[in-house]
Design a protein around this motif. Structure first.
Motif, PDB file in Angstrom:
ATOM      1  N   GLY A 162       0.643  -1.041   0.029  1.00 12.89           N
ATOM      2  CA  GLY A 162       0.110   0.120   0.048  1.00 12.89           C
ATOM      3  C   GLY A 162       0.941   1.632  -0.302  1.00 12.89           C
ATOM      4  N   ALA A 163       2.417   0.844   0.096  1.00 13.56           N
ATOM      5  CA  ALA A 163       3.204   1.869  -0.526  1.00 13.56           C
ATOM      6  C   ALA A 163       2.259   3.511  -1.127  1.00 13.56           C
ATOM      7  CB  ALA A 163       4.812   1.956  -0.247  1.00 13.56           C
ATOM      8  N   ASP A 164       2.835   4.614  -0.849  1.00 15.12           N
ATOM      9  CA  ASP A 164       2.608   5.812  -1.860  1.00 15.12           C
ATOM     10  C   ASP A 164       3.733   5.023  -2.769  1.00 15.12           C
ATOM     11  OD1 ASP A 164      -0.009   6.785  -0.436  1.00 15.12           O
ATOM     12  OD2 ASP A 164       1.574   7.021   0.630  1.00 15.12           O
ATOM     13  N   GLY A 209      26.971   2.302 -10.938  1.00 16.19           N
ATOM     14  CA  GLY A 209      25.942   3.402 -11.606  1.00 16.19           C
ATOM     15  C   GLY A 209      25.187   3.582 -11.800  1.00 16.19           C
ATOM     16  N   SER A 210      24.031   2.222 -12.345  1.00 13.95           N
ATOM     17  CA  SER A 210      22.864   2.047 -13.430  1.00 13.95           C
ATOM     18  C   SER A 210      22.000   2.850 -13.026  1.00 13.95           C
ATOM     19  CB  SER A 210      22.887   0.962 -13.618  1.00 13.95           C
ATOM     20  OG  SER A 210      22.136   0.503 -14.297  1.00 13.95           O
ATOM     21  N   LEU A 211      20.820   2.908 -13.933  1.00  6.81           N
ATOM     22  CA  LEU A 211      19.700   3.442 -14.087  1.00  6.81           C
ATOM     23  C   LEU A 211      18.705   2.974 -12.194  1.00  6.81           C
ATOM     24  CD1 LEU A 211      18.295   3.733 -17.554  1.00  6.81           C
ATOM     25  CD2 LEU A 211      18.807   5.355 -16.239  1.00  6.81           C
ATOM     26  N   SER A 212      18.349   3.592 -12.068  1.00  5.09           N
ATOM     27  CA  SER A 212      17.346   3.428 -10.810  1.00  5.09           C
ATOM     28  C   SER A 212      15.456   3.058 -10.999  1.00  5.09           C
ATOM     29  CB  SER A 212      17.235   4.650 -10.146  1.00  5.09           C
ATOM     30  OG  SER A 212      15.718   4.689  -9.105  1.00  5.09           O
ATOM     31  N   GLY A 213      15.348   1.965 -10.307  1.00  2.00           N
ATOM     32  CA  GLY A 213      13.907   1.813 -10.271  1.00  2.00           C
ATOM     33  C   GLY A 213      12.722   2.914  -9.559  1.00  2.00           C
ATOM     34  N   ALA A 214      11.464   3.080 -10.213  1.00  2.00           N
ATOM     35  CA  ALA A 214      11.141   4.229  -9.365  1.00  2.00           C
ATOM     36  C   ALA A 214       9.296   2.547  -9.100  1.00  2.00           C
ATOM     37  CB  ALA A 214      10.535   5.161  -9.395  1.00  2.00           C
ATOM     38  N   PHE A 215       8.663   3.177  -7.949  1.00  2.00           N
ATOM     39  CA  PHE A 215       7.210   2.622  -7.819  1.00  2.00           C
ATOM     40  C   PHE A 215       6.235   3.811  -7.660  1.00  2.00           C
ATOM     41  CE2 PHE A 215       4.172   1.527  -4.764  1.00  2.00           C
ATOM     42  CZ  PHE A 215       3.379  -0.053  -4.821  1.00  2.00           C
ATOM     43  N   VAL A 216       4.868   3.676  -8.019  1.00  2.00           N
ATOM     44  CA  VAL A 216       4.325   4.520  -7.892  1.00  2.00           C
ATOM     45  C   VAL A 216       2.817   3.847  -7.801  1.00  2.00           C
ATOM     46  CG1 VAL A 216       2.267   7.015  -8.378  1.00  2.00           C
ATOM     47  CG2 VAL A 216       5.208   6.561  -8.634  1.00  2.00           C
ATOM     48  N   HIS A 217       2.187   3.518  -6.400  1.00  2.00           N
ATOM     49  CA  HIS A 217       1.115   2.267  -6.387  1.00  2.00           C
ATOM     50  C   HIS A 217      -0.206   3.046  -7.561  1.00  2.00           C
ATOM     51  CE1 HIS A 217      -2.707   0.564  -4.568  1.00  2.00           C
ATOM     52  NE2 HIS A 217      -1.535  -0.328  -4.312  1.00  2.00           N
ATOM     53  N   ALA A 251      -2.303   5.876 -10.173  1.00  2.00           N
ATOM     54  CA  ALA A 251      -1.993   6.710 -11.474  1.00  2.00           C
ATOM     55  C   ALA A 251      -2.468   7.161 -11.854  1.00  2.00           C
ATOM     56  CB  ALA A 251      -2.512   4.754 -12.172  1.00  2.00           C
ATOM     57  N   ASN A 252      -3.675   7.616 -12.241  1.00  2.00           N
ATOM     58  CA  ASN A 252      -4.046   8.874 -13.375  1.00  2.00           C
ATOM     59  C   ASN A 252      -4.643   9.629 -11.826  1.00  2.00           C
ATOM     60  OD1 ASN A 252      -5.113   8.109 -15.435  1.00  2.00           O
ATOM     61  ND2 ASN A 252      -6.234   6.086 -14.048  1.00  2.00           N
ATOM     62  N   MET A 307       5.475  17.953 -31.688  1.00  2.00           N
ATOM     63  CA  MET A 307       6.076  19.099 -30.340  1.00  2.00           C
ATOM     64  C   MET A 307       5.408  21.035 -29.822  1.00  2.00           C
ATOM     65  SD  MET A 307       9.051  17.449 -30.730  1.00  2.00           S
ATOM     66  CE  MET A 307       9.936  16.586 -31.692  1.00  2.00           C
ATOM     67  N   ARG A 308       4.092  20.725 -30.747  1.00  2.00           N
ATOM     68  CA  ARG A 308       3.327  22.056 -30.157  1.00  2.00           C
ATOM     69  C   ARG A 308       2.111  22.181 -29.580  1.00  2.00           C
ATOM     70  NH1 ARG A 308       6.193  22.376 -34.399  1.00  2.00           N
ATOM     71  NH2 ARG A 308       7.791  24.373 -34.608  1.00  2.00           N
ATOM     72  N   ASP A 309       1.797  20.833 -29.452  1.00  2.98           N
ATOM     73  CA  ASP A 309       0.876  20.531 -28.398  1.00  2.98           C
ATOM     74  C   ASP A 309       1.350  20.532 -26.406  1.00  2.98           C
ATOM     75  OD1 ASP A 309      -0.150  19.284 -30.728  1.00  2.98           O
ATOM     76  OD2 ASP A 309      -0.604  17.604 -30.114  1.00  2.98           O
ATOM     77  N   GLU A 310      -0.049  20.718 -26.040  1.00  2.00           N
ATOM     78  CA  GLU A 310      -0.243  21.345 -25.072  1.00  2.00           C
ATOM     79  C   GLU A 310      -0.034  20.006 -24.049  1.00  2.00           C
ATOM     80  OE1 GLU A 310      -0.409  23.713 -22.873  1.00  2.00           O
ATOM     81  OE2 GLU A 310       0.096  24.917 -24.697  1.00  2.00           O
ATOM     82  N   PHE A 311       0.541  19.723 -22.895  1.00  2.00           N
ATOM     83  CA  PHE A 311       1.185  18.823 -21.770  1.00  2.00           C
ATOM     84  C   PHE A 311       0.114  17.818 -21.810  1.00  2.00           C
ATOM     85  CE2 PHE A 311       2.482  16.104 -18.152  1.00  2.00           C
ATOM     86  CZ  PHE A 311       2.985  15.405 -18.833  1.00  2.00           C
ATOM     87  N   ASP A 312       0.110  16.402 -22.133  1.00  2.00           N
ATOM     88  CA  ASP A 312      -1.007  14.915 -21.859  1.00  2.00           C
ATOM     89  C   ASP A 312      -0.066  14.222 -20.967  1.00  2.00           C
ATOM     90  OD1 ASP A 312      -3.037  13.510 -21.718  1.00  2.00           O
ATOM     91  OD2 ASP A 312      -2.587  13.656 -24.330  1.00  2.00           O
ATOM     92  N   GLN A 313      -0.453  14.870 -19.897  1.00  2.00           N
ATOM     93  CA  GLN A 313       0.503  13.279 -19.195  1.00  2.00           C
ATOM     94  C   GLN A 313       0.158  12.171 -18.901  1.00  2.00           C
ATOM     95  OE1 GLN A 313       0.187  14.052 -14.436  1.00  2.00           O
ATOM     96  NE2 GLN A 313      -0.359  12.439 -14.946  1.00  2.00           N
ATOM     97  N   LEU A 314       1.460  11.312 -19.491  1.00  2.00           N
ATOM     98  CA  LEU A 314       0.919   9.899 -19.195  1.00  2.00           C
ATOM     99  C   LEU A 314       0.125   8.933 -17.260  1.00  2.00           C
ATOM    100  CD1 LEU A 314       3.760   8.020 -20.888  1.00  2.00           C
ATOM    101  CD2 LEU A 314       1.833   7.774 -22.249  1.00  2.00           C
ATOM    102  N   PRO A 315      -1.094   7.873 -17.795  1.00  2.00           N
ATOM    103  CA  PRO A 315      -0.768   7.104 -16.631  1.00  2.00           C
ATOM    104  C   PRO A 315       0.079   6.843 -15.857  1.00  2.00           C
ATOM    105  CG  PRO A 315      -1.541   6.195 -18.250  1.00  2.00           C
ATOM    106  CD  PRO A 315      -1.260   7.849 -19.162  1.00  2.00           C
ATOM    107  N   GLY A 316       0.134   6.286 -14.183  1.00  2.00           N
ATOM    108  CA  GLY A 316       0.470   5.351 -14.098  1.00  2.00           C
ATOM    109  C   GLY A 316       2.226   5.807 -13.965  1.00  2.00           C
ATOM    110  N   ALA A 317       3.691   5.168 -13.273  1.00  3.61           N
ATOM    111  CA  ALA A 317       4.054   5.388 -13.304  1.00  3.61           C
ATOM    112  C   ALA A 317       5.390   5.616 -14.420  1.00  3.61           C
ATOM    113  CB  ALA A 317       5.491   4.390 -12.629  1.00  3.61           C
ATOM    114  N   GLU A 318       5.051   5.934 -15.615  1.00  5.80           N
ATOM    115  CA  GLU A 318       5.623   6.037 -16.673  1.00  5.80           C
ATOM    116  C   GLU A 318       5.052   7.449 -16.736  1.00  5.80           C
ATOM    117  OE1 GLU A 318       5.540   3.534 -20.236  1.00  5.80           O
ATOM    118  OE2 GLU A 318       3.231   4.092 -19.916  1.00  5.80           O
TER     119      GLU A 318
END
Length: 421
Positions: free
Chosen positions: A236-238, A253-261, A265-266, A287-298
């Motif tokens: 249940g962590a955030d 020094g490689s990449l990291s992972g992240a989790f978002v519950h 997501a939305n 390139m000129r579109d307004e920002f449209d956020q992806l759902p989830g951790a992406e």
């Protein structure tokens, strides 16, 4: 398993019966100047290189050489979607859904990105609770967040301390802190497995406790990912973050992972820093579109990913997928239990394992405290061909990793330690 025995023959028998023993041959084992394999016990600091890693990286180098920019869509593993190749296996390892997991950035950068979204201080509730002996980088990060929001970094930090003459943190003390000060705490941010003691915290218990007092809860799982069953979704962590160069063997020094519950997501109301890689994939290149956020951790990504580093992660995750993480965790408990048994059978009053004895409260790391010792002990171990990790003032951290450490490694380590002592 509790019926361990002393002696070389028993160690050999355990290796012969080990169904995962062959995976050791899939890794490069460091050698001394005479060509003898070292006993490598520092997977908790930097995991060893899988032999397939070079071919995975070479494939991307060849696509770059032969295709140039077209590698984004025409490569054998198109770079445009490369991070998606990692999500499913990574999610399985940390106990999450693919929509909850993303590989990006480095660990502390991801921790800051998570705190941008999940640390929401107010004049009455602005404090951050961490364990007193948190990894220094975590402490520095949360202190800087306090300062960024205009709060004093000493007044704003609440430390979950272990009791006098005890190494491990006590849940009753955490409950007392929250009972007395829960309405002051905006964020609880704990290391899922403590780097020093190896204590694996009950993530679900901490999360439920924190949420009951209105706190947001996150974890740094740098020493947990690839080591223990984190079960992040069910906790249940955030949020959570972790690195991939320790137990996940992705290179220095490689990449990291992240989790978002998933429940977040939305949520477009969450404050966040954004970049073009968190924008809707279908319209990202308009390139000129307004920002449209992806759902989830992406939706927390900023930039297009570094493919060569991701290729190394992919190689390691494919080894994990083939071996099966559940099987690795079972071997880990047997291997670490055998290690604990041999250390305890030394019957030395000046040696103590400060890691929890309960297998459910630790991973493969054992932190061995040697009273009145100094770093010369660590140096002598290194000279005998044992690679461990020294932590001041008197602790040797050792991690027999189930993917590439053998029962014979453990046996020989203890024999060499016995000789030195």
């Amino acid at each position: 398993m509790s019926n361990y025995k002393l002696g070389l023959d028993f160690a050999k028998q355990l290796d012969q019966n080990d169904q995962l023993a062959a995976y050791r041959n899939q890794f490069h084992i460091p050698k001394d100047k005479n060509g003898n394999e070292l006993i490598y016990m520092t997977g908790n600091s930097l995991g060893l290189q899988p032999k397939i890693t070079k071919s995975y990286i070479t494939q991307e180098l060849e696509d770059w050489a032969n295709l140039g920019v077209e590698g984004h869509t025409e490569g054998q593993n198109p770079w445009l979607h490369y991070h998606e190749f990692l999500s499913e296996t990574m999610a399985e390892i940390v106990g999450a859904k693919p929509i909850e997991v993303i590989v990006m950035n480095s660990l502390t950068a991801n921790l800051h990105l998570m705190m941008v979204s999940f640390y929401k201080p107010s004049p009455k509730r602005y404090k951050i609770l961490i364990e007193a002996d948190a990894f220094p980088s975590d402490k520095y990060a949360v202190e800087s967040q306090l300062r960024h929001h205009g709060y004093d970094d000493k007044d704003g930090l609440i430390l979950w301390k272990s009791r006098d003459d005890e190494e491990l943190a006590n849940y009753e003390d955490l409950e007392t802190i929250l009972k007395n000060r829960g309405d002051e705490i905006a964020l609880i941010m704990i290391g899922g497995v403590n780097y020093y003691t190896g204590q694996f915290f009950d993530l679900k218990r901490i999360t439920e406790l924190g949420h009951s007092y209105g706190c947001t809860v996150g974890f740094d799982c740098a020493h947990g990912a690839g080591n223990v069953q984190l079960n992040l979704h069910n906790s249940g962590a955030d949020f959570a973050v972790w690195c991939t160069y320790k137990y996940l063997n992705s290179g220095p020094g490689s990449l990291s992972g992240a989790f978002v519950h998933e429940r977040h997501a939305n949520r477009k109301d969450l404050n966040r820093f954004t970049g073009w890689w968190s924008h809707n994939k279908e319209t990202r290149f308009r390139m000129r579109d307004e920002f449209d956020q992806l759902p989830g951790a992406e939706g927390w990504q900023l930039s297009n990913p570094p493919i060569l580093s991701m290729a190394a992660i992919r190689a390691s995750l494919d080894v994990f997928k083939d071996a099966g993480f559940d099987k690795l965790c079972l071997k880990s408990k047997t291997l670490t239990g055998y290690f604990e048994f041999l250390i305890n059978r030394l019957n030395k009053s000046d040696i103590k394992i400060i890691t929890p004895s309960n297998p459910e409260e630790r991973g493969c790391q054992l932190s061995i405290q040697v009273k009145n010792a100094d770093k010369t002990l660590h140096k002598k171990l290194t000279e005998t061909g044992v690679i461990t990790d020294w932590r001041e003032p008197d602790v040797i951290r050792c991690a027999p990793v189930p993917l590439y450490n053998s029962f014979m490694d453990v046996y020989q380590f203890v024999e060499r330690l016995k000789t030195i002592l």
